[in-house]
Write a protein that holds these residues in place. Structure first.
Motif: not given
Length: 93
Positions: A26, A44, A46-47, A49
């Motif tokens: 990411t 950040h 989008e995560l 996971s």
């Protein structure tokens, strides 16, 4: 012939599984480094996971050697996961 077909099918299955296990990086920007608290704040994308939208959040860092790569304002690519219940940066590019 059946043995060769079974071998090819198994090979495809294994190669697909290794792709699924590949870490998804990411993009983010380091906002703050807290060496004393052993935390880093990252803005950040989008995560996927962790099923989290883009945001700014605080992470733990899995490996002490990563601190050298984490400077405020630096653009990074990273992998995050849950380690001992805490969201942690586990890999850096």
């Amino acid at each position: 012939m059946k043995l060769a077909t079974a071998f090819v099918a198994a090979l495809l299955l294994v190669s697909g599984a290794s792709t699924a296990l590949a870490a998804e990086f990411t993009k983010g920007v380091v906002k703050k480094v807290d060496l004393r608290g052993k935390k880093v704040t990252i803005v950040h994308e989008e995560l996927k996971s962790l099923d989290m939208p883009a945001m700014t959040m605080v992470f733990r860092v899995a490996d002490e050697a990563m601190w050298e790569q984490l400077q405020e304002g630096k653009e990074i690519e990273f992998v995050a996961g849950r380690v001992n219940g805490k969201i942690t940066v586990t890999e850096l590019k």
